[in-house]
Write an enzyme that holds these catalytic residues in place. Structure first.
Site, PDB file in Angstrom:
ATOM      1  CG  LEU A 176      12.509  10.084   8.063  1.00  0.00           C
ATOM      2  CD1 LEU A 176      12.134   8.607   8.160  1.00  0.00           C
ATOM      3  CD2 LEU A 176      13.094  10.564   9.394  1.00  0.00           C
ATOM      4  CB  SER A 208      12.029  14.169   1.593  1.00  0.00           C
ATOM      5  OG  SER A 208      11.634  13.540   0.401  1.00  0.00           O
ATOM      6  N   GLY A 235      14.487  11.491   2.456  1.00  0.00           N
ATOM      7  CA  GLY A 235      14.371  10.375   1.510  1.00  0.00           C
ATOM      8  C   GLY A 235      15.102   9.126   1.979  1.00  0.00           C
ATOM      9  CG  ASN A 262       8.648  21.456  -4.604  1.00  0.00           C
ATOM     10  OD1 ASN A 262       9.386  21.156  -3.665  1.00  0.00           O
ATOM     11  ND2 ASN A 262       7.850  20.579  -5.176  1.00  0.00           N
ATOM     12  CE1 TYR A 280       5.010  12.659  -5.995  1.00  0.00           C
ATOM     13  CE2 TYR A 280       3.494  11.995  -4.266  1.00  0.00           C
ATOM     14  CZ  TYR A 280       4.441  12.873  -4.760  1.00  0.00           C
ATOM     15  OH  TYR A 280       4.817  13.941  -4.003  1.00  0.00           O
ATOM     16  N   GLY A 340       7.482   8.764   4.064  1.00  0.00           N
ATOM     17  CA  GLY A 340       7.336   8.064   2.780  1.00  0.00           C
ATOM     18  C   GLY A 340       7.673   6.591   2.828  1.00  0.00           C
ATOM     19  CD  GLN A 354       3.935  18.183  -0.256  1.00  0.00           C
ATOM     20  OE1 GLN A 354       4.621  17.247  -0.653  1.00  0.00           O
ATOM     21  NE2 GLN A 354       2.621  18.147  -0.305  1.00  0.00           N
ATOM     22  NE  ARG A 403       9.460  19.835  -8.197  1.00  0.00           N
ATOM     23  CZ  ARG A 403      10.437  19.918  -7.309  1.00  0.00           C
ATOM     24  NH1 ARG A 403      11.073  21.059  -7.131  1.00  0.00           N
ATOM     25  NH2 ARG A 403      10.810  18.878  -6.587  1.00  0.00           N
TER      26      ARG A 403
HETATM   27  P1  NAP Z   1      11.094  10.098   3.799  1.00  0.00           P
HETATM   28  O1  NAP Z   1      10.247   9.626   4.931  1.00  0.00           O
HETATM   29  O2  NAP Z   1      12.071  11.189   4.025  1.00  0.00           O
HETATM   30  O3  NAP Z   1      11.917   8.873   3.194  1.00  0.00           O
HETATM   31  C1  NAP Z   1      11.322   7.617   3.016  1.00  0.00           C
HETATM   32  C2  NAP Z   1      12.389   6.674   2.497  1.00  0.00           C
HETATM   33  O4  NAP Z   1      13.307   6.401   3.564  1.00  0.00           O
HETATM   34  C3  NAP Z   1      11.818   5.347   2.056  1.00  0.00           C
HETATM   35  O5  NAP Z   1      12.488   4.935   0.876  1.00  0.00           O
HETATM   36  C4  NAP Z   1      12.159   4.415   3.212  1.00  0.00           C
HETATM   37  O6  NAP Z   1      12.373   3.084   2.813  1.00  0.00           O
HETATM   38  C5  NAP Z   1      13.491   5.009   3.649  1.00  0.00           C
HETATM   39  N1  NAP Z   1      13.866   4.609   5.013  1.00  0.00           N
HETATM   40  C6  NAP Z   1      15.031   4.024   5.352  1.00  0.00           C
HETATM   41  N2  NAP Z   1      15.067   3.764   6.660  1.00  0.00           N
HETATM   42  C7  NAP Z   1      13.907   4.179   7.185  1.00  0.00           C
HETATM   43  C8  NAP Z   1      13.381   4.168   8.501  1.00  0.00           C
HETATM   44  N3  NAP Z   1      14.040   3.660   9.540  1.00  0.00           N
HETATM   45  N4  NAP Z   1      12.154   4.692   8.716  1.00  0.00           N
HETATM   46  C9  NAP Z   1      11.462   5.218   7.675  1.00  0.00           C
HETATM   47  N5  NAP Z   1      11.920   5.243   6.388  1.00  0.00           N
HETATM   48  C10 NAP Z   1      13.141   4.725   6.138  1.00  0.00           C
HETATM   49  O7  NAP Z   1      10.080  10.513   2.684  1.00  0.00           O
HETATM   50  P2  NAP Z   1      10.023  10.448   1.076  1.00  0.00           P
HETATM   51  O8  NAP Z   1       9.530   9.119   0.673  1.00  0.00           O
HETATM   52  O9  NAP Z   1      11.289  10.940   0.463  1.00  0.00           O
HETATM   53  O10 NAP Z   1       8.903  11.537   0.832  1.00  0.00           O
HETATM   54  C11 NAP Z   1       7.701  11.487   1.616  1.00  0.00           C
HETATM   55  C12 NAP Z   1       6.573  12.084   0.866  1.00  0.00           C
HETATM   56  O11 NAP Z   1       6.809  13.458   0.618  1.00  0.00           O
HETATM   57  C13 NAP Z   1       6.312  11.501  -0.519  1.00  0.00           C
HETATM   58  O12 NAP Z   1       5.657  10.253  -0.497  1.00  0.00           O
HETATM   59  C14 NAP Z   1       5.454  12.586  -1.107  1.00  0.00           C
HETATM   60  O13 NAP Z   1       4.129  12.480  -0.626  1.00  0.00           O
HETATM   61  C15 NAP Z   1       6.116  13.835  -0.553  1.00  0.00           C
HETATM   62  N6  NAP Z   1       7.089  14.415  -1.523  1.00  0.00           N
HETATM   63  C16 NAP Z   1       6.713  15.553  -2.151  1.00  0.00           C
HETATM   64  C17 NAP Z   1       7.571  16.147  -3.057  1.00  0.00           C
HETATM   65  C18 NAP Z   1       7.145  17.417  -3.722  1.00  0.00           C
HETATM   66  O14 NAP Z   1       7.778  17.829  -4.691  1.00  0.00           O
HETATM   67  N7  NAP Z   1       6.094  18.040  -3.246  1.00  0.00           N
HETATM   68  C19 NAP Z   1       8.819  15.583  -3.354  1.00  0.00           C
HETATM   69  C20 NAP Z   1       9.181  14.414  -2.689  1.00  0.00           C
HETATM   70  C21 NAP Z   1       8.306  13.832  -1.767  1.00  0.00           C
HETATM   71  P3  NAP Z   1      11.237   1.962   3.043  1.00  0.00           P
HETATM   72  O15 NAP Z   1      10.100   2.308   2.161  1.00  0.00           O
HETATM   73  O16 NAP Z   1      11.953   0.723   2.623  1.00  0.00           O
HETATM   74  O17 NAP Z   1      10.858   1.956   4.497  1.00  0.00           O
END
Ligand code: NAP
Length: 306
Positions: free
Chosen positions: A215, A213, A217, A162, A59, A270, A183, A132
């Protein structure tokens, strides 16, 4: 018709004695800013009641920071305020090498885990996940590595990310100590784990799903008219309809969809915006009906269930 109450209490990670909040804080997007901002994000997650923090060695790369940047920044936060460590369950991941792309061999995974410990400046990673599937490592070798790291106290529990249900079963066949978590990507847009065997296997063998993710992403937060596909537009429209019905935010409805599944997933949010991190917790107050849940599911599926 029974409603889908969300248990607001702490959730156990599989059969382990680790208990965490139903919403976790994901640190994929954590690097790229300074220590003051990093502190504020960790603080707002803890203040909101979040106790599981999910990072990975890889990350930070997306924000042009070097390999290990998100763990290193988190490590600085933890070092500066040692009292924080007792308030959180720390999860990390290894096994991705950009360009390779995967290596879960005994030699590499051990080095990766030890490097994560160094960057995080902690003694033990509570939950270590293979990021992965490495198609070239035999599950017996992986089982041996994870169990050895655990016996040495470098990690407390382990899980995968994954992978397919068959890949999970192949590793389970070689483990003496059970896996705590899986996960997969899971959201109102990414519904595959509901039927591809992952959530079923979690329920069959007592593992906790950690939904990444949740939401999509941020795609679930777009205006319906900006959605690049009709599937996304339909899901957003349905989430908004239910947000009106429940007097809740769209975020809360989207997260409630994930949290209400009987496998008791933990949603890893996230956002890097403290106010949004706090708002995510309002999902725990939403009680979807079965009809609401299936309406979101059918919107994502693009067809009514028979
Ligand atoms: P997410 O919660 O689905 O998406 C977060 C993104 O949405 C941020 O860029 C955020 O922007 C944006 N966003 C836009 N409007 C929002 C709102 N109203 N409320 C909240 N967020 C909003 O999660 P993600 O960041 O894609 O992933 C979350 C976590 O999952 C990662 O940090 C990681 O720990 C894990 N992950 C794991 C894998 C894997 O392969 N295992 C892959 C991907 C992710 P702002 O920051 O500007 O609020």
């Amino acid at each position: 018709m029974s409603d889908l109450m969300i248990d607001k209490g702490k959730r156990q990670l599989g059969p382990s004695d680790l208990k965490v909040s139903p919403i976790a804080y994901g640190m994929w997007r954590f690097a790229g800013e300074g220590e003051i901002e990093a502190n504020a994000k960790v603080e707002s997650a803890l203040d909101a009641g979040i106790t599981l923090f999910d990072t990975a060695d890889v990350y930070g790369l997306d924000s042009d920071a070097p390999f290990g940047a998100a763990e290193e920044l988190f490590g600085h936060v933890l070092k500066a305020r040692p009292a924080l460590r007792d308030q959180m369950v720390i999860a990390s991941k290894g096994g991705i090498i950009p360009g390779t792309p995967y290596d879960s061999s005994a030699k590499y995974l051990r080095e990766a885990c030890e490097a994560s410990l160094k960057r995080l400046q902690i003694e033990t990673i509570d939950l270590y996940q293979v990021h992965r599937p490495d198609l070239l490592t035999h599950p017996a070798e992986l089982a041996d590595t994870l169990q050895s790291l655990r016996k040495e106290g470098k990690i407390r529990e382990y899980g995968l990310s994954n992978v397919t249900a068959h890949q999970i079963a192949a590793l389970q066949a070689h483990l003496d100590h059970p896996m705590a978590t899986q996960q997969p990507e899971l959201s109102a847009l990414a519904i595959e784990p509901v039927t591809d065997g992952i959530l079923d296997l979690c329920m069959a063998t007592n593992m906790t799903p950690l939904a990444w993710s949740p939401l999509a992403g941020g795609r679930l937060m777009l205006h319906a008219s900006e959605a690049p596909t009709s599937q996304l537009s339909d899901v957003i429209t349905m989430l908004d309809k239910l947000a009106d019905k429940h007097a809740a935010s769209r975020t809360a409805i989207a997260l409630a969809f994930v949290l209400a599944h009987p496998s008791q997933p933990i949603a890893i949010i996230g956002s890097q915006t403290p106010a949004r991190i706090a708002d995510a917790m309002s999902a725990l107050d939403v009680t979807l009906s079965r009809q609401d849940w299936y309406a979101i599911y059918e919107a994502a599926l693009g067809a009514p269930l028979p």
